[in-house]
Design a protein around this motif. Sequence first.
Motif, PDB file in Angstrom:
ATOM      1  N   ASP A 110       0.818  -1.209   0.000  1.00  0.00           N
ATOM      2  CA  ASP A 110       0.000   0.000   0.000  1.00  0.00           C
ATOM      3  C   ASP A 110       0.852   1.258   0.000  1.00  0.00           C
ATOM      4  OD1 ASP A 110      -2.372  -1.463   0.080  1.00  0.00           O
ATOM      5  OD2 ASP A 110      -2.357  -1.564   2.275  1.00  0.00           O
ATOM      6  N   LEU A 111       2.152   1.101   0.169  1.00  0.00           N
ATOM      7  CA  LEU A 111       3.059   2.235   0.243  1.00  0.00           C
ATOM      8  C   LEU A 111       3.487   2.681  -1.147  1.00  0.00           C
ATOM      9  CD1 LEU A 111       5.358   0.964   3.146  1.00  0.00           C
ATOM     10  CD2 LEU A 111       3.430   2.562   3.326  1.00  0.00           C
ATOM     11  N   ARG A 112       3.944   3.942  -1.229  1.00  0.00           N
ATOM     12  CA  ARG A 112       4.558   4.480  -2.434  1.00  0.00           C
ATOM     13  C   ARG A 112       5.814   5.238  -2.006  1.00  0.00           C
ATOM     14  NH1 ARG A 112       1.151   1.541  -3.586  1.00  0.00           N
ATOM     15  NH2 ARG A 112      -0.463   1.687  -5.191  1.00  0.00           N
ATOM     16  N   TRP A 113       6.759   5.373  -2.911  1.00  0.00           N
ATOM     17  CA  TRP A 113       8.020   6.025  -2.609  1.00  0.00           C
ATOM     18  C   TRP A 113       8.284   7.132  -3.629  1.00  0.00           C
ATOM     19  CZ3 TRP A 113       6.807   1.020  -1.831  1.00  0.00           C
ATOM     20  CH2 TRP A 113       7.115   0.455  -0.585  1.00  0.00           C
ATOM     21  N   ASP A 114       9.021   8.160  -3.207  1.00  0.00           N
ATOM     22  CA  ASP A 114       9.329   9.260  -4.130  1.00  0.00           C
ATOM     23  C   ASP A 114      10.116   8.772  -5.338  1.00  0.00           C
ATOM     24  OD1 ASP A 114       8.077  11.170  -2.532  1.00  0.00           O
ATOM     25  OD2 ASP A 114       9.913  11.658  -1.436  1.00  0.00           O
ATOM     26  N   LEU A 115      11.032   7.835  -5.107  1.00  0.00           N
ATOM     27  CA  LEU A 115      11.875   7.341  -6.195  1.00  0.00           C
ATOM     28  C   LEU A 115      11.995   5.823  -6.102  1.00  0.00           C
ATOM     29  CD1 LEU A 115      15.152   8.859  -7.552  1.00  0.00           C
ATOM     30  CD2 LEU A 115      15.104   6.430  -6.981  1.00  0.00           C
ATOM     31  N   VAL A 116      11.878   5.173  -7.237  1.00  0.00           N
ATOM     32  CA  VAL A 116      12.137   3.731  -7.337  1.00  0.00           C
ATOM     33  C   VAL A 116      13.425   3.538  -8.135  1.00  0.00           C
ATOM     34  CG1 VAL A 116      11.358   1.509  -8.212  1.00  0.00           C
ATOM     35  CG2 VAL A 116       9.707   3.063  -7.166  1.00  0.00           C
ATOM     36  N   LEU A 117      14.359   2.802  -7.555  1.00  0.00           N
ATOM     37  CA  LEU A 117      15.646   2.492  -8.183  1.00  0.00           C
ATOM     38  C   LEU A 117      15.669   1.029  -8.588  1.00  0.00           C
ATOM     39  CD1 LEU A 117      18.773   2.767  -8.740  1.00  0.00           C
ATOM     40  CD2 LEU A 117      19.078   2.269  -6.296  1.00  0.00           C
ATOM     41  N   ILE A 118      16.164   0.756  -9.796  1.00  0.00           N
ATOM     42  CA  ILE A 118      16.430  -0.619 -10.204  1.00  0.00           C
ATOM     43  C   ILE A 118      17.749  -0.630 -10.963  1.00  0.00           C
ATOM     44  CG2 ILE A 118      15.022  -0.421 -12.322  1.00  0.00           C
ATOM     45  CD1 ILE A 118      14.208  -3.429 -11.699  1.00  0.00           C
ATOM     46  N   LYS A 119      18.711  -1.385 -10.449  1.00  0.00           N
ATOM     47  CA  LYS A 119      20.068  -1.379 -11.001  1.00  0.00           C
ATOM     48  C   LYS A 119      20.520  -2.812 -11.268  1.00  0.00           C
ATOM     49  CE  LYS A 119      24.807   0.161  -9.986  1.00  0.00           C
ATOM     50  NZ  LYS A 119      25.512  -1.130  -9.831  1.00  0.00           N
ATOM     51  N   GLY A 120      20.811  -3.115 -12.537  1.00  0.00           N
ATOM     52  CA  GLY A 120      21.339  -4.411 -12.890  1.00  0.00           C
ATOM     53  C   GLY A 120      20.383  -5.563 -12.657  1.00  0.00           C
ATOM     54  N   VAL A 121      19.088  -5.290 -12.728  1.00  0.00           N
ATOM     55  CA  VAL A 121      18.076  -6.311 -12.450  1.00  0.00           C
ATOM     56  C   VAL A 121      17.230  -6.613 -13.684  1.00  0.00           C
ATOM     57  CG1 VAL A 121      16.041  -6.879 -11.064  1.00  0.00           C
ATOM     58  CG2 VAL A 121      17.988  -5.734  -9.998  1.00  0.00           C
ATOM     59  N   LEU A 122      16.843  -5.594 -14.420  1.00  0.00           N
ATOM     60  CA  LEU A 122      15.968  -5.807 -15.568  1.00  0.00           C
ATOM     61  C   LEU A 122      16.595  -6.720 -16.617  1.00  0.00           C
ATOM     62  CD1 LEU A 122      14.450  -2.227 -16.016  1.00  0.00           C
ATOM     63  CD2 LEU A 122      13.258  -4.289 -15.220  1.00  0.00           C
ATOM     64  N   ILE A 123      17.911  -6.717 -16.732  1.00  0.00           N
ATOM     65  CA  ILE A 123      18.570  -7.606 -17.679  1.00  0.00           C
ATOM     66  C   ILE A 123      18.298  -9.081 -17.365  1.00  0.00           C
ATOM     67  CG2 ILE A 123      20.451  -6.130 -18.476  1.00  0.00           C
ATOM     68  CD1 ILE A 123      22.207  -7.415 -16.293  1.00  0.00           C
ATOM     69  N   HIS A 124      17.980  -9.364 -16.106  1.00  0.00           N
ATOM     70  CA  HIS A 124      17.790 -10.752 -15.692  1.00  0.00           C
ATOM     71  C   HIS A 124      16.325 -11.186 -15.712  1.00  0.00           C
ATOM     72  CE1 HIS A 124      21.971 -11.045 -14.750  1.00  0.00           C
ATOM     73  NE2 HIS A 124      21.915 -10.146 -13.788  1.00  0.00           N
TER      74      HIS A 124
END
Length: 215
Positions: A110-124
């Motif tokens: 139910d939470l939201r954050w100002d910024l979402v980071l994704i590093k080196g994950v989408l490739i997998h």
Amino acid sequence: MENGKINDGAQEHHWTGRKGDQYTQRNDIDETNIANQVPQWKRSFRKAEGITSLIEFGTNCGPNLRSIVQAFPALQVSGVEINKKAADLAKERLPEANIFNENIVTFNSDLRWDLVLIKGVLIHITKEEKYHAALANLDKYAKKFVLIVDHVSQDPTKVQYYGRDDLWLVRNFPIDFIDRFPSWKIIDIGHWSRNDIGDGLRDDCRDVRWFLLGK
């Protein structure tokens, strides 16, 4: 689902099992290299104005969050990590953070954050339905910004990864995200060079691009 992990495919099995544990050991960098990354995070966040909270999708044992906390001590940080051993290490090393031992594809809050980071994950995330579910969660949980840090390719390109061809697929991640969610746009861009990161990371973790997207 058990402990936030799903068992419906080879990818989840890889990252939650022994291979995922070994990945955590390989990427458990020391304090010197944590500190070396602080200037790069400051550059990557230079146009992310007014953020007070951040969640990282694919936290592993927390090296990125540890460096980000050094760069921005007042920032409230959280993370989502599918591998239990890695999540437990992140909780131990970042007691101030909220670490979820869950799959970013099926993560629900139910939470939201100002910024979402994704590093080196989408490739997998090579399976189409899971890839699009991950992109949807970037949009769902980011109130202001999304920061994608990864290798990119104009055309989808498979890469052999530890003898397998189903665990690494390079795509044009920011453009795929914008195509799916056109309210977002790229507001800053850069790269992580070998000189910025230092000698603590493997070659496949170097020379990646970063894209800061905002609404």
